[in-house]
Write an enzyme that holds these catalytic residues in place. Structure first.
Site, mmCIF file in Angstrom:
data_model
loop_
_atom_site.group_PDB
_atom_site.id
_atom_site.type_symbol
_atom_site.label_atom_id
_atom_site.label_comp_id
_atom_site.label_asym_id
_atom_site.label_seq_id
_atom_site.Cartn_x
_atom_site.Cartn_y
_atom_site.Cartn_z
ATOM 1 C CG ASN A 39 43.009 39.847 41.543
ATOM 2 O OD1 ASN A 39 43.480 40.443 42.501
ATOM 3 N ND2 ASN A 39 41.987 40.315 40.859
ATOM 4 C CD GLU A 41 41.853 41.667 36.536
ATOM 5 O OE1 GLU A 41 41.825 42.731 35.873
ATOM 6 O OE2 GLU A 41 40.913 41.295 37.263
ATOM 7 C CB CYS A 50 42.428 33.288 41.123
ATOM 8 S SG CYS A 50 40.971 33.327 40.076
ATOM 9 C CD GLU A 52 41.053 32.425 45.434
ATOM 10 O OE1 GLU A 52 41.562 33.119 44.527
ATOM 11 O OE2 GLU A 52 39.853 32.474 45.721
ATOM 12 C CB CYS A 83 36.693 30.923 40.392
ATOM 13 S SG CYS A 83 38.341 30.306 40.031
ATOM 14 C CB CYS A 86 40.416 29.036 43.107
ATOM 15 S SG CYS A 86 41.435 30.196 42.160
HETATM 16 N N1 THU Z 1 39.299 36.460 41.503
HETATM 17 C C1 THU Z 1 40.210 35.954 42.383
HETATM 18 O O1 THU Z 1 41.390 36.310 42.367
HETATM 19 N N2 THU Z 1 39.781 35.033 43.289
HETATM 20 C C2 THU Z 1 38.479 34.670 43.467
HETATM 21 O O2 THU Z 1 38.192 33.865 44.340
HETATM 22 C C3 THU Z 1 37.426 35.257 42.611
HETATM 23 C C4 THU Z 1 37.925 36.040 41.438
HETATM 24 C C5 THU Z 1 39.769 37.484 40.551
HETATM 25 C C6 THU Z 1 39.959 37.030 39.136
HETATM 26 C C7 THU Z 1 39.838 38.356 38.379
HETATM 27 O O3 THU Z 1 41.100 39.010 38.370
HETATM 28 C C8 THU Z 1 38.887 39.174 39.231
HETATM 29 O O4 THU Z 1 38.848 38.554 40.500
HETATM 30 C C9 THU Z 1 37.483 39.253 38.663
HETATM 31 O O5 THU Z 1 36.989 38.002 38.354
#
Ligand code: THU
Length: 130
Positions: A39, A41, A50, A52, A83, A86
């Protein structure tokens, strides 16, 4: 290297200064090659991506468009499922029966499939009258 090891390794590179929740994803393409993502941000929160999505982008950039296996890992009390967005992204490139392993850094693991994660998905057939 196993898919879970690849996901675990790339998770270390996650850029998550806002949530402090690092996620790693690894996907195996039809060729057998493994693609990784973490991920990333952003201070403008909705711009974050994310793990994925990063792995899928790496796969497509390498010239592949078929996912045959997925693994996602995070440091959470229970394995974290992808999520909603994804799930749709994974469904674009993987068949319903593609295994998705969800893992925690302390060794918990559960396996589901792309189809079970997104039943009734929107697909190209829904645009047949367009
Ligand atoms: N996140 C992912 O990268 N993949 C997931 O399957 C769930 C959430 C990340 C997004 C964000 O940077 C952090 O987790 C919190 O939501």
């Amino acid at each position: 290297m196993s898919l879970i090891s690849a996901a675990s390794e790339v998770r270390e590179n996650a850029y998550a200064p806002y949530s402090r929740f690092k996620v790693g994803a690894a996907i195996r393409g039809g060729s057998g090659a493994v693609y990784r993502g973490c991920n990333v941000e952003n201070v403008a929160f909705p711009e974050g991506t994310c793990a994925e999505a990063g792995a899928i982008a790496a796969m497509v950039a390498a010239g592949e468009t078929e996912i045959i296996e997925v693994c996602v890992i995070a440091d959470s009390p229970a394995p974290v499922p992808p999520c909603g967005g994804c799930r749709q992204k994974l469904a674009e490139f993987g068949r319903h029966d593609v295994p998705v392993t969800l893992a925690t850094v302390d060794g918990q693991q559960t396996t589901t499939t792309i189809g079970d994660l997104l039943p009734g998905r929107f697909d190209a057939s829904h645009m047949d009258r367009a």
